[in-house]
Design a protein around this motif. Structure first.
Motif, short mmCIF file in Angstrom:
data_model
loop_
_atom_site.label_atom_id
_atom_site.label_comp_id
_atom_site.label_asym_id
_atom_site.label_seq_id
_atom_site.Cartn_x
_atom_site.Cartn_y
_atom_site.Cartn_z
N ALA A 24 0.84 -1.20 0.00
CA ALA A 24 0.00 0.00 0.00
C ALA A 24 0.87 1.24 0.00
N GLY A 25 0.55 2.16 -0.92
CA GLY A 25 1.33 3.38 -1.06
C GLY A 25 2.51 3.25 -2.00
N GLY A 26 2.75 2.04 -2.50
CA GLY A 26 3.88 1.84 -3.41
C GLY A 26 3.62 2.43 -4.78
N GLN A 27 4.71 2.77 -5.47
CA GLN A 27 4.63 3.37 -6.80
C GLN A 27 4.58 2.28 -7.87
N VAL A 28 3.74 2.52 -8.86
CA VAL A 28 3.65 1.64 -10.03
C VAL A 28 3.79 2.49 -11.28
N GLN A 29 4.61 2.02 -12.20
CA GLN A 29 4.72 2.69 -13.50
C GLN A 29 4.02 1.83 -14.55
N TYR A 30 3.03 2.44 -15.20
CA TYR A 30 2.34 1.77 -16.30
C TYR A 30 3.03 2.15 -17.61
N THR A 31 3.12 1.17 -18.49
CA THR A 31 3.67 1.40 -19.83
C THR A 31 2.62 1.02 -20.85
#
Length: 357
Positions: A144-151
């Protein structure tokens, strides 16, 4: 005979030289279509000659039947295509590919002879525009609160360039890009552009990206009558809240020097994913023994959410002692495989025992 000339005699005749002519202009309601689709051809037939024409017929090499003429074109209603009149015909057909077809008009002059035929052509460009977006996430599982990068990989699957290409995500903004253009500002057939978006997630998230583009000519001008194409793709990210808790107690909190103390460690999983490789260490007592098998309720070797595992350690003490126990575990899937990118969780607890002489 007297030998004198006889008076001359003359005769004349009128010959009407006719100039029968036909002319046809063929048009189509749409010059660009997404195949298969229906088009309507219109044929305007005129008589630029000086002789009325009968038996006027229009044929098309790839469209039938040709309907007409519109009665309004026969101005005097005599059934003849008189000089200056324009007769209109139509034909409707479905095209599956690029098509150039020819219409021909024939007719007879007032002497019953065929007039020179006339022809005209029309071209319809049948296009197959297409776009595809493939969305991926940098991690399938985050805390929870972690960063995700979508491509987002956007590809032109069609046969014409796409202009005004856009990508939107219903739960992430701004979408940044594109990267990968060859420099003409158009997503050309076979070309792939890449976009990205980064966000923090706090709950399990399934979000959808939509890519859109306008079919265009090589200069970027929109193809008339052709709407934008679009495609969607989704990605799922599981947001986890792994946790571990240890509660340490001593069998006695006041003992004589050299007396034995038994420490008990109750380790629980207050999180939402199983924990593997659970360990308990004590900075002043070893070895720590356990866990008691009774705590692993389903016998899967994982500290599942809600389970309590018990450990013990026994040691003699000769002085007042405050020691710290540390419990650790690796967040895992139900099979015990570590969740990628999620590190171990830890918790500590201490206990104080007073020693008297």
């Amino acid at each position: 005979p007297l030998g004198n000339p006889a008076p001359p005699d003359q005769a004349s005749a009128d010959v009407n030289v006719i100039n029968p002519r036909l002319q046809i202009v063929k048009t189509v309601d749409r010059t660009v279509i997404v195949a298969p689709d229906t088009v309507v051809y219109t044929y305007e037939v005129t008589n630029p000659g000086d002789d009325p024409l009968s038996n006027v017929t229009v044929s098309d090499d790839t469209c039938a039947p040709v309907l007409g003429p519109d009665p309004a074109g026969d101005l005097n209603g005599n059934g003849l295509l008189d000089p200056g009149e324009t007769w209109v015909y139509t034909c409707t057909t479905t095209l599956a590919g690029d098509t150039t077809n020819t219409a021909t008009v024939t007719g007879d002059d007032s002497l019953g002879n065929p007039a020179p035929p006339a022809s005209d052509t029309a071209f319809v460009n049948a296009v197959n525009p297409g776009i595809e977006v493939v969305k991926s996430a940098s991690a399938a599982t985050v805390q929870a609160g972690g960063q995700v990068q979508y491509t987002y990989a956007v590809t032109n699957l069609g046969d014409v360039p796409l202009s005004n290409v856009s990508v939107v995500d219903d739960r992430c903004q701004p979408v940044v890009g594109p990267f990968g253009d060859d420099g003409n500002g158009l997503l050309d057939p076979g070309e792939t552009w890449t976009y990205t978006c980064t966000t923090a997630l706090f709950v399990d998230t399934v979000n959808t990206a939509t890519a859109a583009g306008q079919p265009s000519d090589p200069t970027g001008a929109p193809l008339p009558g052709i709407p934008p194409v679009n495609d969607d793709d989704s990605a799922s990210v599981d947001v986890v809240n792994p946790a571990i808790d240890i509660a340490k107690t001593a069998s006695e909190t006041l003992i004589y020097a050299g007396g034995l103390v038994v420490y008990t460690y109750a380790v629980t999983n207050p999180g939402d994913v199983p924990l593997s490789n659970v360990t308990v260490t004590d900075d002043s007592c070893a070895p720590v023994i356990g866990p008691d098998p009774a705590g692993d309720l389903n016998g899967n070797g994982l500290l599942d959410p809600g389970e309590i595992w018990l450990y013990t350690c026994t040691t003699p003490l000769t002085e007042d002692t405050t020691n710290i126990a540390t419990a650790a575990g690796q967040p895992s899937d139900p099979s015990g495989n570590p969740l990628p990118g999620i590190g171990p969780v830890r918790d500590q607890d201490d206990e104080t025992v007073q020693v008297i002489d």
